[in-house]
Design a protein around this motif. Structure first.
Motif, PDB file in Angstrom:
ATOM      1  N   SER A   1     -17.620  16.895 -30.725  1.00 30.71           N
ATOM      2  CA  SER A   1     -17.089  18.154 -31.220  1.00 30.71           C
ATOM      3  C   SER A   1     -17.517  18.298 -32.674  1.00 30.71           C
ATOM      4  O   SER A   1     -18.021  17.351 -33.276  1.00 30.71           O
ATOM      5  CB  SER A   1     -15.559  18.183 -31.100  1.00 30.71           C
ATOM      6  OG  SER A   1     -14.999  17.091 -31.800  1.00 30.71           O
ATOM      7  N   CYS A   2     -17.321  19.466 -33.202  1.00 33.73           N
ATOM      8  CA  CYS A   2     -17.690  19.753 -34.585  1.00 33.73           C
ATOM      9  C   CYS A   2     -16.481  20.401 -35.247  1.00 33.73           C
ATOM     10  O   CYS A   2     -15.968  21.407 -34.751  1.00 33.73           O
ATOM     11  CB  CYS A   2     -18.888  20.693 -34.589  1.00 33.73           C
ATOM     12  SG  CYS A   2     -19.454  21.148 -36.233  1.00 33.73           S
ATOM     13  N   TRP A   3     -15.992  19.796 -36.337  1.00 32.46           N
ATOM     14  CA  TRP A   3     -14.796  20.337 -36.962  1.00 32.46           C
ATOM     15  C   TRP A   3     -14.685  19.893 -38.418  1.00 32.46           C
ATOM     16  O   TRP A   3     -15.375  18.985 -38.858  1.00 32.46           O
ATOM     17  CB  TRP A   3     -13.547  19.942 -36.187  1.00 32.46           C
ATOM     18  CG  TRP A   3     -13.407  18.476 -35.876  1.00 32.46           C
ATOM     19  CD1 TRP A   3     -13.917  17.816 -34.794  1.00 32.46           C
ATOM     20  CD2 TRP A   3     -12.710  17.492 -36.638  1.00 32.46           C
ATOM     21  NE1 TRP A   3     -13.575  16.491 -34.842  1.00 32.46           N
ATOM     22  CE2 TRP A   3     -12.835  16.258 -35.956  1.00 32.46           C
ATOM     23  CE3 TRP A   3     -11.988  17.524 -37.832  1.00 32.46           C
ATOM     24  CZ2 TRP A   3     -12.279  15.076 -36.439  1.00 32.46           C
ATOM     25  CZ3 TRP A   3     -11.430  16.348 -38.303  1.00 32.46           C
ATOM     26  CH2 TRP A   3     -11.580  15.144 -37.607  1.00 32.46           C
TER      27      TRP A   3
ATOM     28  N   GLY B   1      -8.862  22.284 -40.926  1.00 28.48           N
ATOM     29  CA  GLY B   1      -9.387  23.586 -40.566  1.00 28.48           C
ATOM     30  C   GLY B   1     -10.356  24.174 -41.567  1.00 28.48           C
ATOM     31  O   GLY B   1     -10.816  25.298 -41.414  1.00 28.48           O
TER      32      GLY B   1
ATOM     33  N   ALA C   1     -10.626  20.249 -46.682  1.00 32.20           N
ATOM     34  CA  ALA C   1     -11.641  19.631 -45.820  1.00 32.20           C
ATOM     35  C   ALA C   1     -12.616  18.813 -46.641  1.00 32.20           C
ATOM     36  O   ALA C   1     -12.984  17.691 -46.260  1.00 32.20           O
ATOM     37  CB  ALA C   1     -12.385  20.700 -45.030  1.00 32.20           C
TER      38      ALA C   1
ATOM     39  N   SER D   1      -2.944  14.897 -35.379  1.00 33.76           N
ATOM     40  CA  SER D   1      -2.779  16.307 -35.034  1.00 33.76           C
ATOM     41  C   SER D   1      -1.626  16.448 -34.056  1.00 33.76           C
ATOM     42  O   SER D   1      -1.241  15.487 -33.388  1.00 33.76           O
ATOM     43  CB  SER D   1      -4.078  16.856 -34.425  1.00 33.76           C
ATOM     44  OG  SER D   1      -4.568  15.989 -33.432  1.00 33.76           O
TER      45      SER D   1
ATOM     46  N   TYR E   1      -3.191  21.258 -28.561  1.00 35.26           N
ATOM     47  CA  TYR E   1      -4.475  21.173 -27.863  1.00 35.26           C
ATOM     48  C   TYR E   1      -4.515  22.085 -26.640  1.00 35.26           C
ATOM     49  O   TYR E   1      -5.543  22.710 -26.369  1.00 35.26           O
ATOM     50  CB  TYR E   1      -4.799  19.722 -27.475  1.00 35.26           C
ATOM     51  CG  TYR E   1      -5.284  18.921 -28.657  1.00 35.26           C
ATOM     52  CD1 TYR E   1      -6.639  18.872 -28.976  1.00 35.26           C
ATOM     53  CD2 TYR E   1      -4.394  18.233 -29.466  1.00 35.26           C
ATOM     54  CE1 TYR E   1      -7.097  18.163 -30.069  1.00 35.26           C
ATOM     55  CE2 TYR E   1      -4.832  17.516 -30.560  1.00 35.26           C
ATOM     56  CZ  TYR E   1      -6.185  17.480 -30.865  1.00 35.26           C
ATOM     57  OH  TYR E   1      -6.624  16.778 -31.956  1.00 35.26           O
TER      58      TYR E   1
ATOM     59  N   TRP F   1      -4.881  25.626 -27.936  1.00 31.07           N
ATOM     60  CA  TRP F   1      -6.224  25.819 -28.488  1.00 31.07           C
ATOM     61  C   TRP F   1      -7.313  25.687 -27.421  1.00 31.07           C
ATOM     62  O   TRP F   1      -8.480  25.966 -27.691  1.00 31.07           O
ATOM     63  CB  TRP F   1      -6.506  24.803 -29.581  1.00 31.07           C
ATOM     64  CG  TRP F   1      -5.642  24.870 -30.785  1.00 31.07           C
ATOM     65  CD1 TRP F   1      -5.061  25.971 -31.341  1.00 31.07           C
ATOM     66  CD2 TRP F   1      -5.261  23.766 -31.615  1.00 31.07           C
ATOM     67  NE1 TRP F   1      -4.349  25.627 -32.460  1.00 31.07           N
ATOM     68  CE2 TRP F   1      -4.448  24.264 -32.655  1.00 31.07           C
ATOM     69  CE3 TRP F   1      -5.517  22.398 -31.586  1.00 31.07           C
ATOM     70  CZ2 TRP F   1      -3.908  23.459 -33.646  1.00 31.07           C
ATOM     71  CZ3 TRP F   1      -4.973  21.593 -32.577  1.00 31.07           C
ATOM     72  CH2 TRP F   1      -4.178  22.129 -33.601  1.00 31.07           C
TER      73      TRP F   1
ATOM     74  N   GLU G   1      -8.517  22.900 -26.286  1.00 26.10           N
ATOM     75  CA  GLU G   1      -9.423  21.874 -26.787  1.00 26.10           C
ATOM     76  C   GLU G   1      -9.107  20.542 -26.130  1.00 26.10           C
ATOM     77  O   GLU G   1      -7.969  20.272 -25.746  1.00 26.10           O
ATOM     78  CB  GLU G   1      -9.294  21.731 -28.309  1.00 26.10           C
ATOM     79  CG  GLU G   1      -9.824  22.917 -29.066  1.00 26.10           C
ATOM     80  CD  GLU G   1      -9.740  22.731 -30.574  1.00 26.10           C
ATOM     81  OE1 GLU G   1      -9.439  21.607 -31.042  1.00 26.10           O
ATOM     82  OE2 GLU G   1      -9.941  23.719 -31.288  1.00 26.10           O
TER      83      GLU G   1
ATOM     84  N   SER H   1     -17.476  13.027 -33.346  1.00 26.51           N
ATOM     85  CA  SER H   1     -17.148  14.245 -34.089  1.00 26.51           C
ATOM     86  C   SER H   1     -18.150  14.436 -35.211  1.00 26.51           C
ATOM     87  O   SER H   1     -18.388  13.515 -35.998  1.00 26.51           O
ATOM     88  CB  SER H   1     -15.748  14.144 -34.711  1.00 26.51           C
ATOM     89  OG  SER H   1     -14.762  14.010 -33.724  1.00 26.51           O
TER      90      SER H   1
ATOM     91  N   ASP I   1       0.917  24.545 -37.755  1.00 27.22           N
ATOM     92  CA  ASP I   1       0.156  24.604 -36.503  1.00 27.22           C
ATOM     93  C   ASP I   1       1.059  25.001 -35.342  1.00 27.22           C
ATOM     94  O   ASP I   1       0.683  25.813 -34.494  1.00 27.22           O
ATOM     95  CB  ASP I   1      -0.502  23.251 -36.200  1.00 27.22           C
ATOM     96  CG  ASP I   1      -1.706  22.966 -37.070  1.00 27.22           C
ATOM     97  OD1 ASP I   1      -2.235  23.896 -37.712  1.00 27.22           O
ATOM     98  OD2 ASP I   1      -2.126  21.783 -37.105  1.00 27.22           O
TER      99      ASP I   1
END
Length: 151
Positions: free
Chosen positions: A25-27, A31, A36, A53, A58, A61, A63, A72, A127
């Motif tokens: 994944s890319c994150w 957020g 970050a 998290s 999830y 989302w 995900e 990641s 969240d």
């Protein structure tokens, strides 16, 4: 470097080790934004080796929940790739049961459990509001430990 280019480079350099079905994944931490960048810098310095998290988010989302063996691509506040992490451990525990050792691995603030609980109650609370979920001390939390595998 763009995230997809870093991933392609990583795969080329590790073709013999990479399963064809390797998930990635890319994150960005938190957020995105300045937070970050700060947290990615802690990762690159070897101080931050874990993240967490709110598990119920999830599903909202849509995900995948992190698992050991996942990769990641971490990005900064402008969407540039910082590094690639591999999840080495992922446990789901109630917020109230997250311990000192895990809080220290998150590498944030003074690395204490008190600091971790304060900032994560705020972050997970936000969240949860966004996900339409009530935040409590019993909410399940994904406690993910990782290692840098490519820069």
């Amino acid at each position: 470097m763009k995230p997809e280019l870093l991933w392609e480079s990583f795969c080329r350099h590790n073709a013999e080790l990479m399963p064809e079905t390797a998930y990635h994944s890319c994150w960005a931490f938190c957020g995105g934004g300045r937070a970050a960048d700060k947290l990615a810098a802690l990762v690159m310095a070897g101080i931050k080796t874990a993240t967490s998290s709110a598990y119920p988010c999830y599903a909202v989302w849509e995900e995948k929940v992190p698992e050991a063996g996942d990769y990641s691509v971490i990005i900064d506040s402008v969407g540039e790739a910082v590094c690639i992490l591999r999840t080495v451990k992922a446990d789901i525990v109630p917020f109230k049961d997250v311990g000192e050792a895990f809080a220290a691995k998150e590498g944030e603030g003074d690395q204490s459990l008190a600091y971790w609980r304060r900032v994560h109650a705020e972050a997970f609370g936000a969240d949860c509001v966004d996900c339409g979920i009530e935040f409590t001390d019993d909410i399940p939390v994904v406690c993910e430990e990782f290692e840098i595998v490519f820069r």
